[in-house]
Design an enzyme around this catalytic site. Structure first.
Site, PDB file in Angstrom:
ATOM      1  N   CYS A 197       0.800  -1.226   0.000  1.00 55.95           N
ATOM      2  CA  CYS A 197       0.000   0.000   0.000  1.00 55.95           C
ATOM      3  C   CYS A 197       0.833   1.276   0.000  1.00 55.95           C
ATOM      4  O   CYS A 197       0.301   2.354  -0.279  1.00 55.95           O
ATOM      5  CB  CYS A 197      -0.935   0.008   1.203  1.00 55.95           C
ATOM      6  N   HIS A 332      -2.541   7.656   6.605  1.00 53.93           N
ATOM      7  CA  HIS A 332      -2.814   6.409   5.879  1.00 53.93           C
ATOM      8  C   HIS A 332      -4.291   6.059   6.061  1.00 53.93           C
ATOM      9  O   HIS A 332      -5.004   5.858   5.094  1.00 53.93           O
ATOM     10  CB  HIS A 332      -1.906   5.308   6.416  1.00 53.93           C
ATOM     11  N   HIS A 371      -9.666   2.519  -0.452  1.00 54.68           N
ATOM     12  CA  HIS A 371      -8.222   2.305  -0.391  1.00 54.68           C
ATOM     13  C   HIS A 371      -7.698   2.042  -1.795  1.00 54.68           C
ATOM     14  O   HIS A 371      -7.987   1.004  -2.398  1.00 54.68           O
ATOM     15  CB  HIS A 371      -7.931   1.110   0.517  1.00 54.68           C
TER      16      HIS A 371
END
Length: 486
Positions: A197, A332, A371
């Site tokens: 990620c 995040h 995401h």
């Protein structure tokens, strides 16, 4: 003694010129070892037809989320499998479309190229054009390419064992960066990064280093993420990370996982001194970056608050700034019940407890977009630059009640579902951007506004893309996107 031949004279002159260039580059690298890096252009594709920075800002400012059911035409050719999996997310409706002729690619080869690679080609072209750099002549400079791309090779699932040379060259992650360099004729470093990620922010970190070292004059950096087959979603679903209601509720008491999103973004970077010399429009400035690793935490995929704190502090040191300079942090923020509190604790330790009483606004674009995995870091950085441009903190979408595991009393951290004005009297003037990979690789960047007087730029007009649906011919005719998704 005979006089040297003209060819020998030319060879001597060439060697002298090459040596001079090397000396100049060495001096430049030493001078700019920690120098600021300008963002001079950006290309962007997000769900719901978002294709530029202004459209992206509208989504953020309004607190909208782009989450919807997967469009029917995107479920092909795996309709039955998708029926058994979570299929909500933010989707690029025409992600399977491409203009192969424009990029000199045969239709057959285009069908075998991962749509993520095809999207990177288009968005890289648009990023350069946005910077006022004609992609056709950019090869006169030393241009590097750094791409974040991760996950399973989803598109290879479409081949159903019918692979050939086109498929072999069209689906490896390394080819994503190499194809951009080859297509545009760029000769600087071209590297694909997979740190899960955090991939795109790790790519940006290396792009900054490449410019500071003088090994490239222009850098393209960013990332991409598409949901192309059920396989990757099935694997993620097994971990229990996906929110059952299909919403990313970052920092909220209802936080119970994230939802997947699609996106692609590439930014064009130059040394700030070069951008000012060339009269470039500067969108913002990267002052410092850092990456590190969780090491041995409580579990292989578990976040490490101490490592997150240290990567923020390392980026501050690289930027030669202090905690009091940071007024906004783009977190995040995946919206997991455990991960969010760990991250906020790290933010408080690195910035919030030492912020001199000045407000530190914290948010995450994942609440709006889901995401974006490998693309999440660069999209978060673009959000931070937009907040700096507007001097506004947009609301955290889907945020109503603070997660009870997050303790903010007595800290400088503020999380708002309503948004706020970014007052320089009350907060620092810079922003931090965090991106953490499930493998433990963490990245952070410190960004600031452009110089007070940055010129306008004449953007290169976008071509009239002749985009057609490019999918394997042996699977038959693909459904077209509905007009509403185009």
């Amino acid at each position: 003694m005979d006089n040297p031949s003209p060819r020998a004279d030319e060879g001597t002159a060439l060697r002298r010129a090459t040596q001079t260039i090397k000396q100049l580059r060495a001096q430049l690298a030493q001078q700019d070892a920690s120098g600021p890096i300008a963002v001079v252009g950006a290309g962007l594709r997000l769900g719901d037809g978002v294709r530029d920075l202004d459209a992206y800002w509208s989504v953020l400012a309004e607190g909208r989320n782009l989450i919807s059911d997967m469009p029917f035409h995107r479920r092909w050719p795996f309709e039955d499998e998708w029926d058994m999996l979570p299929s909500r997310g933010s989707f690029i409706g025409d992600a399977l479309d491409f203009d192969p002729e424009f990029f000199g690619i045969s239709p057959r080869a285009a069908q075998a190229i991962d749509p993520q690679h095809r999207l990177l080609l288009e968005v890289s072209w648009e990023a350069l054009a946005h910077a006022g750099i004609d992609p056709a002549v950019a090869r006169a400079e030393i241009v590097s390419v750094f791409v974040g791309i991760t996950g399973r090779h989803d598109y290879a699932d479409w081949a159903r064992q019918q692979t050939d040379a086109h498929w072999a060259l069209g689906n490896g992650h390394s080819f994503a960066a190499g194809r951009i360099a080859y297509t545009f004729g760029f000769t600087g470093p071209a590297v694909a990064f997979d740190s899960a990620c955090s991939s795109s922010l790790v790519a940006i970190h290396h792009a900054v280093g490449s410019l500071r070292r003088g090994e490239s004059d222009i850098a393209l950096a960013g990332g991409v993420n598409l949901v192309l087959s059920p396989g990757s979603t099935r694997a993620i679903n097994h971990t229990g990370s996906l929110a059952p209601d299909g919403l990313c509720k970052t920092f909220d008491a209802r936080a119970n996982g994230y939802v997947r999103g699609e996106g692609c973004a590439m930014i064009v970077l130059k040394r700030l001194a070069d951008a000012e010399r060339d009269g470039d429009r500067v969108l913002g400035v990267i002052h410092g970056t850092a990456i590190n690793q969780d090491g041995r935490s409580s579990g292989f995929t578990a976040p490490n608050a101490d490592a997150q704190r240290r990567v923020i502090e390392a980026a501050l040191a690289d930027a030669r700034r202090t905690a009091a300079d940071i007024g906004l942090l783009e977190a995040h923020g995946t919206g997991t019940a455990l991960g969010d509190p760990i991250e906020v604790n790290a933010i408080v330790a690195a910035l919030g407890a030492r912020n001199g009483g000045r407000t530190l606004h914290v948010g995450s674009a994942k609440a709006n977009l889901g995401h974006l995995e490998a693309a999440s870091g660069v999209v978060g950085l673009l959000k931070a630059l937009l907040c700096l441009r507007e001097r506004t903190v947009p609301p955290v979408a889907n945020f109503h009640t603070l997660n009870p595991r997050i303790e903010l009393e007595g800290t400088a951290v503020r999380i708002s579902g309503n948004g706020a004005t970014w007052s320089l009297d009350e907060s620092g003037a810079l922003a931090g951007v965090s991106s953490f990979g499930i493998i433990g690789t963490n990245a952070h960047a410190i960004v600031g506004p452009p110089p007070a007087h940055t010129p306008a730029v004449t953007e290169v007009p976008r071509p009239a893309w002749n985009r057609v649906t490019c999918v394997p011919s042996f699977l038959g005719t693909a459904p077209r996107a509905t007009p509403a998704l185009r």
